[in-house]
Enzyme design. Structure first.
Site, short mmCIF file in Angstrom:
data_model
loop_
_atom_site.label_atom_id
_atom_site.label_comp_id
_atom_site.label_asym_id
_atom_site.label_seq_id
_atom_site.Cartn_x
_atom_site.Cartn_y
_atom_site.Cartn_z
N ILE A 123 0.75 -1.13 0.17
CA ILE A 123 -0.10 -0.12 -0.21
C ILE A 123 0.77 1.20 -0.02
CG2 ILE A 123 -1.96 1.24 1.24
CD1 ILE A 123 -2.27 -1.85 0.96
N CYS A 124 0.69 1.97 -0.80
CA CYS A 124 1.34 3.51 -0.94
C CYS A 124 2.91 3.17 -1.11
CB CYS A 124 0.86 4.33 0.10
SG CYS A 124 1.28 5.87 -0.06
N GLN A 125 3.54 3.64 0.16
CA GLN A 125 5.03 3.51 0.04
C GLN A 125 5.34 2.26 0.35
OE1 GLN A 125 6.84 5.36 3.55
NE2 GLN A 125 8.81 5.91 2.69
#
Lengths: 354, 468
Positions: free
Chosen positions: A146-148
């Site tokens: 997720i994301c980073q």
């Protein structure tokens, strides 16, 4: 000059109404003892330094045999995916029969300022993956970033394709070459060496302040919304859960932050196949496992262009791009997400679970 | 409108004049002052300053306890204050209504609108003061008897902050609403009625510029007074008193206290830096001189950034007027102020996002962040020198420990991996543990051998900790 025959309510009357609501709000807020988030049952199964891994308890029948390890971002906490029982991406996945492990990156302190990007990928994430492989007696796992955390997952999968069966990325930035999105634009003018040298670990409040500036009038808008729900205890609790998550912002290890911002945000090394981790080149063409890349069309934190590019950079022949209408957080907590996202992920994984 | 547009231009010019004055005064004082006297006075001042730091640190803890007890007492009275304020508000409203009715009935010549506006201002100021008191009482984390969790506390603080901004806008729009009820919407007239001071205050509130609106006049005045009154024997007592006041709210935030002292110290002693002997005091003053330059640069950039925000705010207001005009021309209208405020937030949000996407804004913001980081780093270096006589672990010493800790953890992890790999090899035998510095024990006897020191080999690939 236009005529207006109906009398407008005096702003002072409206203001007095708001003041009365505020007093009521004070009373309701002071009665709340605890704001609960991330209540899905889980068990601590592994830990290295401050980094932990949890295994979610699942009473439902397991329909996707290969377990899924979720790697969230270092920014904010993974609790957002299980913000409350009726808006929980995690619970939806569990109910659909997925076996889920979760990386918890912990709360770095100044003592962790020297942790590098290499450490997060090759030490913490790698050891976590190996733990699941060993305890489940399997060669490969499913990895969801997720994301980073998705960026970390992409890097890891490119370095260790032999350990990853399927890769799912959600709102994951990979290509920072476009000037879309204020975070990418602003990062060009910041000296991350000076910032890291002065702070050590990067303060979570510093990061939050930056995110708040992306939507400058949002805070005032939130106040208006809060006033409208202040009498409704259930809606107030929903609001407070989100606020708790927003304010729960861990610091980031300085050296990891330095490399992430300089080499990815500013120099775009990952997308250009120039990133080196522990002496090894991260070549996205090595990422040969099936890829499901989910992005949010209204994402102001990770612009779609930064995510979409991944599908053309990898070596995999089984790639799918999933456009979710909504924002960066809405993709997990929005009403539509509860019905659409988890089933889409389950269906995709199940068809590749042999 | 021309007057409104020139308001922020004048503000910008004013800020630049202040900065120029400050720079000129610094140069003038350095040129005209007797340097020998400065040197001598500076050394005396430095010695007294160091003593003041030690005394204040000792006093601060006692004062903090007193402060917490005072806060508790205030807190218990706060709800009483709220109730009595509510009662007086109701009473005022009733009195006002009665007065109004009497005047209307008796056909008085007193200007009703003026009276209503004055009364409204009084009420709004009273509420803002109450609001500030409430915020002041509940921001102390030691004192939250009625808010047991921090999430509720933060939510209330945000609500309060938002309400203050809302009040400012409501106050600004109040006269226009009155006109709207009589004459309908008139954008040209309403733009003339905008109170730019009020609007600036609103922007300061929304963007938290109140915190960063450094009072340059005050700082410059403090500095110039100190420079001109080096012969004043009561100066140190004043500094002591000021520092005691600074310590009270910030004793639990040593960094904030030191930064405040640093700021005043920088303003006072920068010219001495070239005259001191080459010892720690001189090193410190040279660093302080660097920081002074950073502060000046930072103030300049901050002023420009503020100007951009104010200017964009003005544009946003102009655009908002156009949008509302269109709305009314299409036969639509706002049902109340909340409706209008929501529309304002929507429109102005888009305007500010446009500003933030510009290269100019990004560069200014980046420069400010970089300068702030640089100031923080240099302040840390100054603190290193200042804190040397005190029995506290300094940042550089802690960093050395952290680095050793990190290197050791990596080494342990690496060794564990090697051992694990060895266990999984075919024909595995229990590995011989390789100890580069083996301890040679005597043959077992009835007595326990004395423990020997084991030399730890330095890690060859360790990073060097940055020293002050």
């Amino acid at each position: 000059m236009s005529e207006n025959t109906e009398e407008l309510k005096n702003p002072m009357d409206t203001w007095v109404d708001m003041l009365q609501k505020m007093a009521k709000g004070y009373e309701n807020l002071s009665q709340i003892e605890n704001v609960d988030v991330a209540t899905a049952q889980k068990e601590l199964v592994w830990q290295l330094d401050k980094v932990k891994m949890y295994h979610y308890k699942n009473d439902a029948e397991i329909k996707v045999k290969t377990p899924v390890l979720i790697s969230y971002a270092l920014v904010n906490r993974q609790d957002m995916m299980d913000i409350q029982p009726d808006r929980s991406y995690i619970r939806n996945l569990l109910n659909l029969g997925l076996d889920i492990y979760m990386m918890d990156w912990g709360y770095p302190t100044q003592a962790d300022k020297f942790l590098t990007l290499d450490d997060y990928i090759e030490m913490y994430l790698n050891d976590g993956v190996d733990f699941i492989r060993k305890s489940e007696s399997i060669d490969k796992i499913n990895l969801m970033g997720i994301c980073q955390g998705g960026t970390f997952s992409v890097i890891y999968a490119a370095l260790h394709p032999e350990k990853i069966k399927n890769l799912i990325t959600l709102v994951t930035p990979v290509d920072f070459s476009k000037n879309d999105g204020l975070l990418i634009r602003w990062s060009r003018d910041m000296n991350f060496d000076t910032i890291v040298d002065s702070q050590g670990t990067i303060n979570g409040d510093f990061l939050n302040a930056g995110f708040s500036m992306l939507k400058p009038m949002m805070q005032a808008g939130k106040m208006m919304n809060l006033m409208n729900i202040i009498d409704d205890k259930d809606k107030l609790m929903n609001y407070l859960r989100m606020e708790k998550w927003i304010n729960d912002s861990p610091n980031q290890a300085g050296e990891c932050y330095r490399r992430f911002m300089k080499e990815l945000y500013q120099e775009n090394k990952l997308a250009e196949n120039k990133l080196i981790i522990e002496g090894k080149l991260v070549d996205l063409k090595n990422l040969n496992m099936p890829l499901l890349n989910i992005y949010a069309s209204e994402d102001h934190l990770v612009p779609p262009s930064a995510s979409i590019a991944l599908n053309d950079l990898v070596g995999s022949t089984d790639t799918e791009l999933y456009k979710f209408p909504g924002g960066h957080i809405g993709v997990f907590v929005g009403g539509r997400s509860q019905k659409e996202l988890a089933p889409a992920v389950e269906s995709w994984l199940k068809s590749r679970d042999n | 409108m021309e007057n409104n547009q020139s308001y922020f231009d004048n503000w910008m010019k004013n800020q630049r004049d202040i900065l120029d004055q400050w720079n000129n005064m610094s140069s003038t004082v350095r040129e005209q002052t007797n340097m020998d006297t400065f040197f001598q006075k500076g050394q005396e001042w430095m010695n007294k300053f160091n003593q003041t730091v030690e005394d204040t640190a000792a006093n601060g803890r006692t004062k903090m306890d007193e402060n917490v007890n005072n806060q508790k007492e205030m807190w218990t009275k706060m709800m009483d204050n709220w109730n009595s304020w509510q009662n007086s508000l109701n009473e005022n409203m009733m009195n006002w209504s009665k007065n109004f009715n009497d005047q209307y009935v008796n056909n008085a010549t007193q200007n009703f609108t003026e009276t209503a506006k004055n009364w409204q201002n009084e009420m709004m100021n009273s509420t803002q003061n109450w609001s500030k008191n409430m915020t002041g009482n509940i921001t102390n984390p030691f004192d939250m008897p009625n808010m047991v969790n921090s999430t509720s506390h933060n939510a209330y603080k945000s609500m309060q902050s938002g309400m203050e901004a809302y009040q400012m806008m409501a106050k600004m729009w109040q006269p226009m609403f009155e006109k709207m009820n009589v004459n309908g919407w008139n954008a040209d007239e309403f733009q003339k009625m905008v109170d730019m001071n009020q609007f600036k205050s609103y922007l300061d509130k929304v963007f938290d510029l109140n915190q960063v609106n450094i009072n340059m006049n005050s700082l410059m005045n403090n500095w110039s007074k100190t420079m001109m009154s080096m012969n004043n024997p009561e100066m140190m007592q004043n500094i002591q008193n000021s520092m005691n006041e600074m310590v009270l709210p910030q004793m639990n935030n040593m960094s904030g206290m030191m930064q405040e002292m640093q700021k005043n110290f920088t303003a006072m002693v920068a010219p001495f830096s070239k005259l001191m002997p080459d010892d720690k005091n001189r090193q410190m003053m040279e660093k302080i001189a660097d920081v002074s330059k950073n502060y000046t640069d930072g103030f300049q950039k901050l002023t420009e950034l503020q100007y951009h925000i104010y200017h964009k705010g003005q544009n946003a207001l102009d655009n908002f007027m156009k949008v509302v005009t269109e709305k009314y021309e299409n036969g639509d209208k706002f049902k109340d102020f909340n409706d209008m405020y929501s529309e304002w937030l929507n429109q102005s949000g888009k305007s500010f996002e446009e500003l933030f996407a510009t290269d100019e804004y990004s560069k200014l913001q980046g420069d400010l962040v970089n300068i702030s980081a640089d100031i923080k780093a240099k302040n840390s270096e100054v603190m290193e020198i200042m804190m040397e006589p005190l029995p506290l672990v300094r940042k550089s010493e802690a960093d050395e420990i952290y680095l050793s800790n990190y290197d050791l953890r990596k080494r342990i992890h690496s060794l564990e991996k090697e051992m694990e790999a060895m266990k999984t090899t075919p024909n595995h035998q229990e590995p011989m543990v390789h100890n580069p510095n083996p301890i040679h024990h005597e043959e077992a006897t009835t007595t326990t051998p004395e423990p020997q020191e084991v030399a730890i080999k330095p890690v060859s690939n360790s990073k060097t900790a940055k020293k002050a």
